[in-house]
Design a protein around this motif. Structure first.
Motif, PDB file in Angstrom:
ATOM      1  N   GLY A   1       7.345 -55.150  -8.681  1.00  0.00           N
ATOM      2  CA  GLY A   1       6.508 -54.075  -9.213  1.00  0.00           C
ATOM      3  C   GLY A   1       5.789 -53.260  -8.156  1.00  0.00           C
ATOM      4  N   GLN A   2       6.319 -53.264  -6.938  1.00  0.00           N
ATOM      5  CA  GLN A   2       5.652 -52.523  -5.865  1.00  0.00           C
ATOM      6  C   GLN A   2       6.395 -51.263  -5.434  1.00  0.00           C
ATOM      7  N   LYS A   3       7.611 -51.036  -5.980  1.00  0.00           N
ATOM      8  CA  LYS A   3       8.354 -49.832  -5.633  1.00  0.00           C
ATOM      9  C   LYS A   3       7.780 -48.633  -6.383  1.00  0.00           C
ATOM     10  N   SER A   4       7.803 -47.502  -5.739  1.00  0.00           N
ATOM     11  CA  SER A   4       7.325 -46.277  -6.372  1.00  0.00           C
ATOM     12  C   SER A   4       8.127 -45.998  -7.645  1.00  0.00           C
ATOM     13  N   GLY A   5       7.433 -45.695  -8.732  1.00  0.00           N
ATOM     14  CA  GLY A   5       8.105 -45.421 -10.003  1.00  0.00           C
ATOM     15  C   GLY A   5       8.511 -46.661 -10.756  1.00  0.00           C
ATOM     16  N   GLN A   6       8.251 -47.850 -10.176  1.00  0.00           N
ATOM     17  CA  GLN A   6       8.614 -49.116 -10.826  1.00  0.00           C
ATOM     18  C   GLN A   6       7.449 -50.106 -10.783  1.00  0.00           C
ATOM     19  N   THR A   7       6.241 -49.595 -10.882  1.00  0.00           N
ATOM     20  CA  THR A   7       5.062 -50.442 -10.707  1.00  0.00           C
ATOM     21  C   THR A   7       4.616 -51.145 -11.984  1.00  0.00           C
ATOM     22  N   ARG A   8       5.177 -50.765 -13.103  1.00  0.00           N
ATOM     23  CA  ARG A   8       4.823 -51.407 -14.369  1.00  0.00           C
ATOM     24  C   ARG A   8       6.044 -52.133 -14.917  1.00  0.00           C
ATOM     25  N   ILE A   9       5.894 -53.401 -15.168  1.00  0.00           N
ATOM     26  CA  ILE A   9       7.001 -54.240 -15.630  1.00  0.00           C
ATOM     27  C   ILE A   9       6.845 -54.503 -17.126  1.00  0.00           C
ATOM     28  N   LEU A  10       7.862 -54.127 -17.881  1.00  0.00           N
ATOM     29  CA  LEU A  10       7.836 -54.297 -19.331  1.00  0.00           C
ATOM     30  C   LEU A  10       8.870 -55.334 -19.773  1.00  0.00           C
ATOM     31  N   ALA A  11       8.437 -56.197 -20.692  1.00  0.00           N
ATOM     32  CA  ALA A  11       9.359 -57.099 -21.386  1.00  0.00           C
ATOM     33  C   ALA A  11       9.645 -56.453 -22.735  1.00  0.00           C
ATOM     34  N   VAL A  12      10.884 -56.047 -22.941  1.00  0.00           N
ATOM     35  CA  VAL A  12      11.277 -55.353 -24.168  1.00  0.00           C
ATOM     36  C   VAL A  12      12.078 -56.331 -25.028  1.00  0.00           C
ATOM     37  N   ARG A  13      11.501 -56.714 -26.162  1.00  0.00           N
ATOM     38  CA  ARG A  13      12.205 -57.645 -27.055  1.00  0.00           C
ATOM     39  C   ARG A  13      13.041 -56.835 -28.030  1.00  0.00           C
ATOM     40  N   ILE A  14      14.355 -57.073 -28.013  1.00  0.00           N
ATOM     41  CA  ILE A  14      15.269 -56.347 -28.896  1.00  0.00           C
ATOM     42  C   ILE A  14      16.040 -57.327 -29.769  1.00  0.00           C
ATOM     43  N   SER A  15      16.656 -56.803 -30.815  1.00  0.00           N
ATOM     44  CA  SER A  15      17.437 -57.671 -31.692  1.00  0.00           C
ATOM     45  C   SER A  15      18.703 -58.135 -30.985  1.00  0.00           C
ATOM     46  N   ARG A  16      19.105 -59.350 -31.278  1.00  0.00           N
ATOM     47  CA  ARG A  16      20.365 -59.848 -30.717  1.00  0.00           C
ATOM     48  C   ARG A  16      21.535 -59.031 -31.244  1.00  0.00           C
ATOM     49  N   ALA A  17      21.428 -58.532 -32.473  1.00  0.00           N
ATOM     50  CA  ALA A  17      22.495 -57.693 -33.030  1.00  0.00           C
ATOM     51  C   ALA A  17      22.667 -56.428 -32.184  1.00  0.00           C
ATOM     52  N   GLY A  18      21.548 -55.828 -31.781  1.00  0.00           N
ATOM     53  CA  GLY A  18      21.616 -54.644 -30.933  1.00  0.00           C
ATOM     54  C   GLY A  18      22.178 -54.954 -29.559  1.00  0.00           C
ATOM     55  N   TRP A  19      21.712 -56.052 -28.975  1.00  0.00           N
ATOM     56  CA  TRP A  19      22.204 -56.490 -27.660  1.00  0.00           C
ATOM     57  C   TRP A  19      23.714 -56.699 -27.685  1.00  0.00           C
ATOM     58  N   GLU A  20      24.201 -57.382 -28.699  1.00  0.00           N
ATOM     59  CA  GLU A  20      25.634 -57.655 -28.760  1.00  0.00           C
ATOM     60  C   GLU A  20      26.434 -56.398 -29.100  1.00  0.00           C
ATOM     61  N   ARG A  21      25.823 -55.490 -29.832  1.00  0.00           N
ATOM     62  CA  ARG A  21      26.478 -54.196 -30.088  1.00  0.00           C
ATOM     63  C   ARG A  21      26.646 -53.444 -28.766  1.00  0.00           C
ATOM     64  N   ALA A  22      25.610 -53.458 -27.942  1.00  0.00           N
ATOM     65  CA  ALA A  22      25.707 -52.803 -26.638  1.00  0.00           C
ATOM     66  C   ALA A  22      26.816 -53.430 -25.795  1.00  0.00           C
ATOM     67  N   LEU A  23      26.848 -54.758 -25.736  1.00  0.00           N
ATOM     68  CA  LEU A  23      27.878 -55.435 -24.940  1.00  0.00           C
ATOM     69  C   LEU A  23      29.278 -55.120 -25.458  1.00  0.00           C
ATOM     70  N   SER A  24      29.425 -55.071 -26.770  1.00  0.00           N
ATOM     71  CA  SER A  24      30.755 -54.834 -27.355  1.00  0.00           C
ATOM     72  C   SER A  24      31.248 -53.414 -27.090  1.00  0.00           C
ATOM     73  N   GLN A  25      30.316 -52.476 -26.873  1.00  0.00           N
ATOM     74  CA  GLN A  25      30.707 -51.092 -26.607  1.00  0.00           C
ATOM     75  C   GLN A  25      30.781 -50.794 -25.113  1.00  0.00           C
ATOM     76  N   GLY A  26      30.518 -51.802 -24.295  1.00  0.00           N
ATOM     77  CA  GLY A  26      30.447 -51.593 -22.858  1.00  0.00           C
ATOM     78  C   GLY A  26      31.771 -51.777 -22.137  1.00  0.00           C
ATOM     79  N   GLU A  27      31.837 -51.171 -20.976  1.00  0.00           N
ATOM     80  CA  GLU A  27      32.957 -51.373 -20.051  1.00  0.00           C
ATOM     81  C   GLU A  27      32.374 -51.706 -18.682  1.00  0.00           C
ATOM     82  N   LEU A  28      33.064 -52.563 -17.962  1.00  0.00           N
ATOM     83  CA  LEU A  28      32.628 -52.973 -16.630  1.00  0.00           C
ATOM     84  C   LEU A  28      32.623 -51.786 -15.666  1.00  0.00           C
ATOM     85  N   THR A  29      31.769 -51.844 -14.664  1.00  0.00           N
ATOM     86  CA  THR A  29      31.669 -50.748 -13.704  1.00  0.00           C
ATOM     87  C   THR A  29      32.734 -50.826 -12.606  1.00  0.00           C
ATOM     88  N   SER A  30      33.614 -51.813 -12.674  1.00  0.00           N
ATOM     89  CA  SER A  30      34.717 -51.901 -11.709  1.00  0.00           C
ATOM     90  C   SER A  30      35.982 -52.362 -12.436  1.00  0.00           C
TER      91      SER A  30
END
Length: 197
Positions: free
Chosen positions: A62-91
């Protein structure tokens, strides 16, 4: 032996915690609304990360400029898995894609990008395994904000406290870190993400 690729996270039956680092004005607005609102940008990719220590490495506790506030964002597992299922690897991993051109075509069209980065210890040392980060494009950010988020917590005070003690007592630090365990995924989705059990 642990897998090189596995998702480790703080989760329960319904939700999973992902971490993000922001400037104060974005963090304050998000905490007040309990979702992301202006000045958060809906027009660029946002990255969510379930590994607390990887985000600590990325934001320098939390010491880098623009990244000084750390948030824990609780999301639904359904949303998380939807994101993973629509994702493609970066390589263009050969275990997943038939060719580099197949990967490129899928990657360009994907609303979600999946990247594996070297996991880090509390002191920033590279560990012999990888940590996932998930990039949500503007095609899916509204869904993330309006439908997946269950709550947002400000971890900045905890991060400052942990950063102060991490060079003195690794045992004390370890006791205070979020508990992360291996996140289970359906076999086919796990294979697509390079996770093998």
């Amino acid at each position: 032996m642990a897998s090189l690729y596995e998702i480790r996270a703080d989760y329960n039956r319904e939700t999973i915690v992902v971490y993000q680092a922001y400037a104060p004005q974005i963090a304050d607005a998000a905490l007040a609304a309990q979702k992301f609102v202006a000045p958060f940008s809906f027009g660029r990719m946002t990255w969510i990360k379930p590994s607390f220590l990887w985000l600590m490495h990325r934001s320098n506790w939390g010491q880098k400029s623009g990244q000084t506030r750390i948030l824990a964002v609780r999301i639904s597992r359904a949303g998380w898995e939807r994101a993973l299922s629509q994702g493609e690897l970066t390589s263009p991993e050969q275990r997943v894609y038939g060719s580099a051109s197949e990967w490129e075509q899928k990657f360009r069209a994907a609303p979600v990008h999946i990247q594996w980065d070297t996991e880090r210890s509390s002191r920033g040392a590279a560990l012999p395994c990888f940590s996932i980060q998930v990039g949500l494009s503007r095609q899916i950010i509204r869904e993330f904000v309006d439908e997946w988020i269950v709550g947002i917590e400000d971890l900045t005070p905890l991060v400052r406290k942990l950063n102060a003690i991490r060079t003195e007592s690794s045992r004390s630090l370890k006791r205070s870190l979020p508990v992360e365990k291996i996140y289970p995924l359906p076999k086919e989705l796990a294979r697509k993400l390079l996770i093998s059990r």
